[in-house]
Design a protein around this motif. Structure first.
Motif, short mmCIF file in Angstrom:
data_model
loop_
_atom_site.label_atom_id
_atom_site.label_comp_id
_atom_site.label_asym_id
_atom_site.label_seq_id
_atom_site.Cartn_x
_atom_site.Cartn_y
_atom_site.Cartn_z
N GLY A 11 0.51 -4.40 -7.79
CA GLY A 11 0.14 -5.16 -8.97
C GLY A 11 -0.72 -6.37 -8.65
N GLN A 12 -0.71 -7.30 -9.59
CA GLN A 12 -1.53 -8.50 -9.42
C GLN A 12 -0.75 -9.73 -9.84
N GLU A 13 -1.05 -10.82 -9.16
CA GLU A 13 -0.40 -12.09 -9.46
C GLU A 13 -0.93 -12.65 -10.78
N GLU A 14 -2.21 -12.49 -10.97
CA GLU A 14 -2.90 -12.89 -12.20
C GLU A 14 -4.19 -12.08 -12.25
N PRO A 15 -4.90 -12.08 -13.37
CA PRO A 15 -6.13 -11.27 -13.43
C PRO A 15 -7.07 -11.60 -12.27
N ASN A 16 -7.59 -10.56 -11.67
CA ASN A 16 -8.53 -10.65 -10.54
C ASN A 16 -7.92 -11.25 -9.28
N ARG A 17 -6.61 -11.31 -9.21
CA ARG A 17 -5.94 -11.80 -7.99
C ARG A 17 -4.85 -10.78 -7.62
N LEU A 18 -5.28 -9.74 -6.91
CA LEU A 18 -4.39 -8.63 -6.58
C LEU A 18 -3.48 -8.97 -5.41
N TYR A 19 -2.28 -8.42 -5.47
CA TYR A 19 -1.41 -8.48 -4.30
C TYR A 19 -1.94 -7.50 -3.27
N PRO A 20 -1.71 -7.75 -1.98
CA PRO A 20 -2.12 -6.75 -0.99
C PRO A 20 -1.30 -5.48 -1.17
N LEU A 21 -1.88 -4.35 -0.80
CA LEU A 21 -1.13 -3.10 -0.87
C LEU A 21 0.05 -3.15 0.09
N HIS A 22 1.16 -2.57 -0.34
CA HIS A 22 2.37 -2.52 0.49
C HIS A 22 2.27 -1.33 1.44
N TRP A 23 2.62 -1.53 2.71
CA TRP A 23 2.59 -0.46 3.70
C TRP A 23 4.00 -0.11 4.12
N ALA A 24 4.25 1.17 4.35
CA ALA A 24 5.56 1.64 4.80
C ALA A 24 5.40 2.91 5.63
N PHE A 25 6.27 3.07 6.62
CA PHE A 25 6.32 4.32 7.38
C PHE A 25 7.20 5.31 6.62
N TYR A 26 6.83 6.58 6.68
CA TYR A 26 7.62 7.62 6.05
C TYR A 26 7.61 8.84 6.96
N THR A 36 12.29 6.29 5.12
CA THR A 36 11.31 5.23 4.89
C THR A 36 11.72 4.02 5.71
N TYR A 37 10.75 3.43 6.38
CA TYR A 37 10.97 2.22 7.18
C TYR A 37 9.95 1.20 6.69
N GLU A 38 10.44 0.04 6.24
CA GLU A 38 9.52 -0.93 5.65
C GLU A 38 10.11 -2.33 5.65
N VAL A 39 9.23 -3.28 5.38
CA VAL A 39 9.64 -4.66 5.15
C VAL A 39 9.53 -4.89 3.65
N VAL A 40 10.59 -5.40 3.06
CA VAL A 40 10.61 -5.67 1.62
C VAL A 40 10.92 -7.14 1.37
N GLY A 41 10.58 -7.59 0.18
CA GLY A 41 10.84 -8.98 -0.19
C GLY A 41 9.54 -9.73 -0.39
N ASP A 42 9.64 -11.04 -0.31
CA ASP A 42 8.45 -11.87 -0.44
C ASP A 42 8.38 -12.81 0.76
N GLU A 43 7.43 -13.70 0.72
CA GLU A 43 7.17 -14.60 1.85
C GLU A 43 8.43 -15.29 2.36
N ASN A 44 9.37 -15.58 1.47
CA ASN A 44 10.58 -16.31 1.87
C ASN A 44 11.76 -15.41 2.20
N THR A 45 11.70 -14.14 1.80
CA THR A 45 12.89 -13.29 1.91
C THR A 45 12.67 -11.98 2.66
N TYR A 46 11.52 -11.79 3.30
CA TYR A 46 11.25 -10.51 3.96
C TYR A 46 12.45 -10.04 4.77
N THR A 47 12.72 -8.74 4.66
CA THR A 47 13.77 -8.12 5.44
C THR A 47 13.39 -6.67 5.71
N PHE A 48 13.92 -6.11 6.77
CA PHE A 48 13.67 -4.72 7.13
C PHE A 48 14.59 -3.83 6.31
N ARG A 49 14.04 -2.71 5.83
CA ARG A 49 14.85 -1.76 5.07
C ARG A 49 14.56 -0.34 5.55
#
Length: 134
Positions: A11-26, A36-49
């Motif tokens: 998605g996007q934070e606001e118009p014309n300001r896209l979030y980076p694409l999320h990457w995950a191993f599958y 699925t192996y990935e990092v989830v959360g945001d800048e303050n809460t990232y965790t491995f899942r």
């Protein structure tokens, strides 16, 4: 088992300001299911899942992928999960995200003698272009 790297629209934070694409191993482990192996959360809460033998989430947000390596046995698959769980996660760094984690994870897997296809292939721009074109 083939190691896939997928990217997803976030998605996007606001118009014309896209979030980076999320990457995950599958890794597909059976018909229509995989790990699925990935990092989830945001800048303050990232965790491995890890999600084991589950349907791939967010298929509607899928934005391409590519195969980056192989796992040759169930034991190696377990070992890969253990290694990925230990890949360093950075919090409170504005430019660090799941893409950064994947880049580091690929190097760590390569250094651990996993069958990762090419060191040259592990560069961010090349990975992103390969996934978009797939």
């Amino acid at each position: 088992y083939r190691i896939a790297l997928f990217q997803f629209w976030r998605g996007q934070e606001e118009p014309n300001r896209l979030y980076p694409l999320h990457w995950a191993f599958y890794i597909e482990t059976g018909p229509d299911v995989g790990n699925t192996y990935e990092v989830v959360g945001d800048e303050n809460t990232y965790t491995f899942r890890t999600r084991v033998n589950q349907l791939l989430e967010n298929k509607e947000d899928h934005r391409g992928g590519c195969y980056v390596g192989r796992v040759n046995s169930d034991a190696e698959l377990v070992k890969m999960g253990d290694i990925l769980a230990k890949v360093e996660i950075h919090r409170n760094l504005p430019f660090w995200n799941s893409n950064s984690w994947v880049e580091t994870a690929l190097r760590v897997l390569h250094d651990a003698r996993f069958c990762i296809y090419s060191e040259q292939f592990m560069k961010f721009g090349r990975l992103q272009n390969t996934m978009l074109l797939a």
